[in-house]
Every structure is written in structure tokens, then in C-alpha cells.
Design a protein around this motif. Structure first.
Motif, PDB file in Angstrom:
ATOM      1  N   THR A  88      34.763  23.526 -68.824  1.00  0.00           N
ATOM      2  CA  THR A  88      33.438  24.080 -68.519  1.00  0.00           C
ATOM      3  C   THR A  88      33.124  23.978 -67.033  1.00  0.00           C
ATOM      4  OG1 THR A  88      32.693  23.343 -70.708  1.00  0.00           O
ATOM      5  CG2 THR A  88      30.999  23.992 -69.125  1.00  0.00           C
ATOM      6  N   LEU A  89      32.593  25.062 -66.490  1.00  0.00           N
ATOM      7  CA  LEU A  89      32.167  25.084 -65.093  1.00  0.00           C
ATOM      8  C   LEU A  89      30.786  25.725 -65.013  1.00  0.00           C
ATOM      9  CD1 LEU A  89      32.801  24.583 -62.095  1.00  0.00           C
ATOM     10  CD2 LEU A  89      33.815  26.885 -62.015  1.00  0.00           C
ATOM     11  N   VAL A  90      29.853  24.983 -64.450  1.00  0.00           N
ATOM     12  CA  VAL A  90      28.473  25.459 -64.288  1.00  0.00           C
ATOM     13  C   VAL A  90      28.154  25.558 -62.802  1.00  0.00           C
ATOM     14  CG1 VAL A  90      26.031  24.941 -64.700  1.00  0.00           C
ATOM     15  CG2 VAL A  90      27.744  24.433 -66.474  1.00  0.00           C
ATOM     16  N   GLN A  91      27.485  26.623 -62.444  1.00  0.00           N
ATOM     17  CA  GLN A  91      27.058  26.825 -61.058  1.00  0.00           C
ATOM     18  C   GLN A  91      25.552  26.627 -60.960  1.00  0.00           C
ATOM     19  OE1 GLN A  91      28.780  29.997 -58.414  1.00  0.00           O
ATOM     20  NE2 GLN A  91      26.802  30.950 -58.803  1.00  0.00           N
ATOM     21  N   LEU A  92      25.134  25.788 -60.013  1.00  0.00           N
ATOM     22  CA  LEU A  92      23.714  25.525 -59.801  1.00  0.00           C
ATOM     23  C   LEU A  92      23.333  26.024 -58.418  1.00  0.00           C
ATOM     24  CD1 LEU A  92      21.165  24.136 -61.020  1.00  0.00           C
ATOM     25  CD2 LEU A  92      21.794  22.109 -59.682  1.00  0.00           C
ATOM     26  N   ALA A  93      22.376  26.956 -58.371  1.00  0.00           N
ATOM     27  CA  ALA A  93      21.877  27.502 -57.114  1.00  0.00           C
ATOM     28  C   ALA A  93      20.461  26.991 -56.884  1.00  0.00           C
ATOM     29  CB  ALA A  93      21.893  29.026 -57.133  1.00  0.00           C
ATOM     30  N   VAL A  94      20.229  26.389 -55.730  1.00  0.00           N
ATOM     31  CA  VAL A  94      18.944  25.748 -55.435  1.00  0.00           C
ATOM     32  C   VAL A  94      18.389  26.266 -54.114  1.00  0.00           C
ATOM     33  CG1 VAL A  94      17.753  23.558 -55.009  1.00  0.00           C
ATOM     34  CG2 VAL A  94      19.658  23.647 -56.647  1.00  0.00           C
ATOM     35  N   GLY A  95      17.143  26.748 -54.130  1.00  0.00           N
ATOM     36  CA  GLY A  95      16.477  26.983 -52.857  1.00  0.00           C
ATOM     37  C   GLY A  95      15.983  28.376 -52.572  1.00  0.00           C
ATOM     38  N   GLU A  96      16.399  29.385 -53.326  1.00  0.00           N
ATOM     39  CA  GLU A  96      15.956  30.733 -52.990  1.00  0.00           C
ATOM     40  C   GLU A  96      14.452  30.852 -53.194  1.00  0.00           C
ATOM     41  OE1 GLU A  96      17.353  35.344 -53.336  1.00  0.00           O
ATOM     42  OE2 GLU A  96      18.297  33.839 -54.623  1.00  0.00           O
ATOM     43  N   THR A 137       4.084  30.934 -53.595  1.00  0.00           N
ATOM     44  CA  THR A 137       5.523  30.942 -53.334  1.00  0.00           C
ATOM     45  C   THR A 137       6.230  30.049 -54.346  1.00  0.00           C
ATOM     46  OG1 THR A 137       5.126  31.285 -50.970  1.00  0.00           O
ATOM     47  CG2 THR A 137       7.292  30.445 -51.586  1.00  0.00           C
ATOM     48  N   SER A 138       7.422  30.421 -54.739  1.00  0.00           N
ATOM     49  CA  SER A 138       8.201  29.588 -55.640  1.00  0.00           C
ATOM     50  C   SER A 138       9.615  29.413 -55.111  1.00  0.00           C
ATOM     51  CB  SER A 138       8.249  30.190 -57.050  1.00  0.00           C
ATOM     52  OG  SER A 138       8.849  31.467 -57.041  1.00  0.00           O
ATOM     53  N   LEU A 139      10.199  28.284 -55.464  1.00  0.00           N
ATOM     54  CA  LEU A 139      11.571  27.947 -55.076  1.00  0.00           C
ATOM     55  C   LEU A 139      12.405  27.927 -56.349  1.00  0.00           C
ATOM     56  CD1 LEU A 139      12.661  25.254 -52.558  1.00  0.00           C
ATOM     57  CD2 LEU A 139      13.699  25.286 -54.822  1.00  0.00           C
ATOM     58  N   GLN A 140      13.412  28.749 -56.372  1.00  0.00           N
ATOM     59  CA  GLN A 140      14.175  28.964 -57.598  1.00  0.00           C
ATOM     60  C   GLN A 140      15.368  28.017 -57.716  1.00  0.00           C
ATOM     61  OE1 GLN A 140      14.627  33.044 -59.277  1.00  0.00           O
ATOM     62  NE2 GLN A 140      16.805  32.742 -58.874  1.00  0.00           N
ATOM     63  N   VAL A 141      15.565  27.532 -58.939  1.00  0.00           N
ATOM     64  CA  VAL A 141      16.726  26.708 -59.284  1.00  0.00           C
ATOM     65  C   VAL A 141      17.361  27.337 -60.521  1.00  0.00           C
ATOM     66  CG1 VAL A 141      17.537  24.425 -59.951  1.00  0.00           C
ATOM     67  CG2 VAL A 141      15.620  24.643 -58.359  1.00  0.00           C
ATOM     68  N   ARG A 208       8.881  51.975 -47.963  1.00  0.00           N
ATOM     69  CA  ARG A 208       8.406  51.099 -46.914  1.00  0.00           C
ATOM     70  C   ARG A 208       9.139  49.764 -47.003  1.00  0.00           C
ATOM     71  NH1 ARG A 208       7.511  55.038 -45.181  1.00  0.00           N
ATOM     72  NH2 ARG A 208       5.567  56.051 -44.547  1.00  0.00           N
ATOM     73  N   PRO A 209       9.311  49.067 -45.895  1.00  0.00           N
ATOM     74  CA  PRO A 209      10.088  47.817 -45.928  1.00  0.00           C
ATOM     75  C   PRO A 209       9.373  46.727 -46.701  1.00  0.00           C
ATOM     76  CG  PRO A 209       9.075  48.122 -43.776  1.00  0.00           C
ATOM     77  CD  PRO A 209       8.842  49.395 -44.525  1.00  0.00           C
ATOM     78  N   ARG A 210      10.141  45.946 -47.418  1.00  0.00           N
ATOM     79  CA  ARG A 210       9.636  44.795 -48.169  1.00  0.00           C
ATOM     80  C   ARG A 210      10.417  43.573 -47.714  1.00  0.00           C
ATOM     81  NH1 ARG A 210      10.236  46.974 -52.620  1.00  0.00           N
ATOM     82  NH2 ARG A 210      12.230  46.067 -53.257  1.00  0.00           N
ATOM     83  N   ALA A 211       9.725  42.665 -47.020  1.00  0.00           N
ATOM     84  CA  ALA A 211      10.404  41.516 -46.423  1.00  0.00           C
ATOM     85  C   ALA A 211      10.608  40.407 -47.441  1.00  0.00           C
ATOM     86  CB  ALA A 211       9.598  40.988 -45.243  1.00  0.00           C
ATOM     87  N   GLY A 212      11.729  39.691 -47.322  1.00  0.00           N
ATOM     88  CA  GLY A 212      11.974  38.528 -48.154  1.00  0.00           C
ATOM     89  C   GLY A 212      11.125  37.354 -47.687  1.00  0.00           C
ATOM     90  N   THR A 213      10.870  36.416 -48.580  1.00  0.00           N
ATOM     91  CA  THR A 213       9.974  35.304 -48.276  1.00  0.00           C
ATOM     92  C   THR A 213      10.492  34.433 -47.145  1.00  0.00           C
ATOM     93  OG1 THR A 213       9.260  35.295 -50.587  1.00  0.00           O
ATOM     94  CG2 THR A 213       8.782  33.327 -49.299  1.00  0.00           C
ATOM     95  N   ALA A 214      11.795  34.191 -47.095  1.00  0.00           N
ATOM     96  CA  ALA A 214      12.371  33.344 -46.062  1.00  0.00           C
ATOM     97  C   ALA A 214      12.705  34.101 -44.787  1.00  0.00           C
ATOM     98  CB  ALA A 214      13.630  32.659 -46.596  1.00  0.00           C
ATOM     99  N   GLY A 215      12.488  35.413 -44.763  1.00  0.00           N
ATOM    100  CA  GLY A 215      12.739  36.196 -43.563  1.00  0.00           C
ATOM    101  C   GLY A 215      14.176  36.581 -43.340  1.00  0.00           C
ATOM    102  N   HIS A 216      15.006  36.502 -44.377  1.00  0.00           N
ATOM    103  CA  HIS A 216      16.423  36.838 -44.239  1.00  0.00           C
ATOM    104  C   HIS A 216      16.800  38.134 -44.938  1.00  0.00           C
ATOM    105  CE1 HIS A 216      16.963  32.226 -43.870  1.00  0.00           C
ATOM    106  NE2 HIS A 216      16.694  32.768 -42.690  1.00  0.00           N
ATOM    107  N   GLN A 217      15.847  38.765 -45.618  1.00  0.00           N
ATOM    108  CA  GLN A 217      16.130  39.999 -46.337  1.00  0.00           C
ATOM    109  C   GLN A 217      15.042  41.021 -46.075  1.00  0.00           C
ATOM    110  OE1 GLN A 217      16.856  39.542 -50.536  1.00  0.00           O
ATOM    111  NE2 GLN A 217      17.894  37.577 -50.283  1.00  0.00           N
TER     112      GLN A 217
END
Length: 324
Positions: A88-96, A137-141, A208-217
Motif C-alpha cells: 500500500t502506498l498513500v500520498q498526502l498533499a498538505v498546504g494548497e 480561506t482554506s488550506l487543503q489536506v 477574465r483572469p482568476r487569480a489563485g489564493t497563493a498568487g502562483h496561478q
């Protein structure tokens, strides 16, 4: 494209009017309560430079199996791999980070200190928790099953990751990266690609442009696979490379650029144009990457790449020089 890359004042006034948690109450030395600013910027600082890996704690996940750093694949989230057993391999993404417009009403919410954690309904092989700040704002895990049986407790892993992140934030342990002045992380991608150019793409005439919350998208178009859309993202990880036969390497405005039909199937109307920028982090070989993705439903991957190539020619000149 690497397969791993995987309003303000009005809202504050609304929160004040509803007493709904843009601030939390804490006790002052004299015993009186006082408001605490629980907005994302107050608790996290500059969202552009946030290091999401400082919000993780592998030791807190050990009971779910061996934990390993999965490497950098984004400026916006930290990636961990967990192995509950040999199969089993699980991937955990934290911070978006996501803004109030991305909220999912109706999800159960539990209080965790001054913050709240929303519990999204699990899907097969996937479970998400969202640490909610007072400004919406929310931080996704997110926990995803990469290998193994779907009976593994993904939501338990996501819960642990979310509680750990919320604790780190409230204890003032959110760290930041020290980016050089010419870093893509400090550059708003909505200023790199002119909207008038995107409006030349069929179906995006009024986008029209839609900016990402962290300013990277920055994205243009409807959030649906049925509509054309363009996204410019500043990210980091391995340099762009050719992964299949539906990808080519070209020089675009003097920058080595990899144009790739996403997934390698020429009939899939989704194409990315990627170019490496400056070195990123302490791991040799990692770089910042500007990634432009074009989706053209009803056409082919070749058509999407034609548009991606044309937009890259207009966007790349606005990127900062690699050696200022």
C-alpha cells in the motif's frame, strides 16, 4: 508535463456583522476576552512564500506507516508518501490554499482551537480535509491511494494531517521560503499573460483572469471540462522533459520549452507548455517552472498545443530573467 505535477473588505464586514469567526476570542491577562485575527494572512504571513512542508510532521503520521518526503512538485503544497504495508502506498498533499469562492457548503465542520476543519465526503481512493481560516480561506489536506486496497483509512490520514497543519499554524510554526527577487514565486502570473491575448482563443472572448489564493496561478474560462480554459501556473520540481511521443521540445522566445499533449493521447484536447527558470531549493536539479495549460474541448491535442505555443510566445517575454 511531469505526471507528478499533479472580497477583502466586504468579507471582513460580513464576518463582523455575523460574528462568524473572522476573529476568535482569547483571554487577556485581566480575564477579559479579546479578538484574535484568524485570517490566512494574519496566521500564515505572505502566502506567496509560505513553505507548506513546515505545516507537516512525519512523526505524527508514523502510526499509519513509514513516512517519506515525496519530493517537490509544487510551490503550493507539500507531498508525503506513507506505506501502511508493503502493498500500500498513500500520498498526502498538505498546504494548497483556496479562497471563499471554493468553499463546499454542507460539509461537517469541527472546531480545532481558533480554526475549523471541514470534512469532505470521501471518494473512492481519496479523502480531503480543509483547515478553515476566519476570512474564508482554506488550506487543503488530501490523502490519495496510489497502490493497495481501498479499505485503507485515508480519512484518518487526512484528519491527522489537517490537525497537524492547524496546530502548526496556531503555534506560529508556519515557515517561509527565501526566494530571490527574480523568483517566479514572487510574480503574479495574471500579469505575465495579457488577457487580451487569451480572449483571442475561441470560446474565451469574454474570459477574465482568476487569480489563485497563493498568487502562483491564474486561470481563464469556466471550471468545467466542457469549456475551453487557460491556466498559467508557477510551480517547481524536476525540469520539463519529453515523456511520450505526443511531446516536443522547442525554443520559444529563447527559452527551452516542452509542449506536451497531457496524457500522451493526441486526441485529448489538453496541452501544456513548460519552461524551466532558476534553481529551486536545496536539492540539486530542481527548478522553478512556468507551466501554461490550454484545454480546447471538441478539438485535438495538436490544436490545443498550437494555442499553447502561441500563448507561450506572448507570456515568456514577461518572465523575469534567469540571471538579472
Amino acid at each position: 508535463m511531469s505526471p507528478r505535477r499533479h472580497q477583502g473588505m466586504l468579507l471582513l464586514l460580513l464576518c463582523w456583522a455575523l460574528l462568524a469567526g473572522c476573529t476568535a476570542q482569547t483571554s487577556a491577562p485581566n480575564g477579559e476576552s479579546r479578538p484574535v485575527d484568524t485570517s490566512a494572512r494574519a496566521m500564515l504571513g505572505d502566502l506567496r512564500t509560505l513553505d507548506p512542508c513546515t505545516l507537516t510532521d512525519p512523526a505524527a503520521l508514523q502510526r499509519y506507516g513509514a513516512v517519506a518526503d515525496a519530493g517537490t512538485v509544487s510551490l503550493d503544497y507539500c507531498l508525503l508518501h506513507l506505506k501502511p504495508d508493503d502493498r500500500t502506498l498513500v500520498q498526502l498533499a498538505v498546504g494548497e490554499l483556496a479562497g471563499p469562492e471554493d468553499a463546499e457548503p454542507g460539509d461537517p465542520v469541527v472546531q480545532h482551537g481558533a480554526l475549523r476543519i471541514a470534512q469532505s465526503a470521501p471518494a473512492p481512493g481519496h479523502c480531503t480535509r480543509r483547515v478553515q481560516f476566519g476570512d474564508g480561506t482554506s488550506l487543503q489536506v488530501s490523502a490519495d491511494l496510489l497502490n493497495g486496497e481501498p479499505t485503507v483509512g485515508l480519512c484518518g490520514i487526512a484528519d491527522a494531517g489537517a490537525r497537524t497543519a492547524a496546530d502548526a499554524v496556531q503555534q506560529g510554526r508556519a515557515g517561509h521560503r527565501d526566494h530571490p527577487p527574480n523568483s517566479l514565486a514572487l510574480l503574479d502570473p495574471c500579469t505575465v499573460l495579457d488577457t487580451s491575448a487569451v480572449n483571442q482563443v475561441p470560446g474565451l472572448e469574454e474570459a477574465r483572469p482568476r487569480a489563485g489564493t497563493a498568487g502562483h496561478q491564474c486561470s481563464w474560462g469556466e471550471r468545467s471540462a466542457e469549456f475551453p480554459r487557460v491556466q498559467l501556473q508557477h510551480t517547481a520540481g524536476e525540469p520539463p522533459r519529453i515523456l511520450h511521443g505526443a511531446a516536443v521540445e522547442e525554443q520559444v522566445d529563447g527559452r527551452r520549452t516542452v509542449l506536451s499533449v497531457v496524457g500522451g493521447d493526441p486526441q485529448v484536447p489538453l496541452c501544456s507548455a513548460e519552461t524551466a527558470h532558476i534553481p529551486f531549493g536545496a536539492v540539486p536539479g530542481q527548478v522553478e517552472v512556468a507551466q501554461l495549460v490550454v484545454a480546447m474541448p471538441g478539438l485535438t491535442g495538436t490544436d490545443a498545443c498550437d494555442y499553447a505555443r502561441g500563448l507561450a510566445r506572448l507570456a515568456w517575454p514577461s518572465l523575469p530573467p534567469a540571471n538579472p
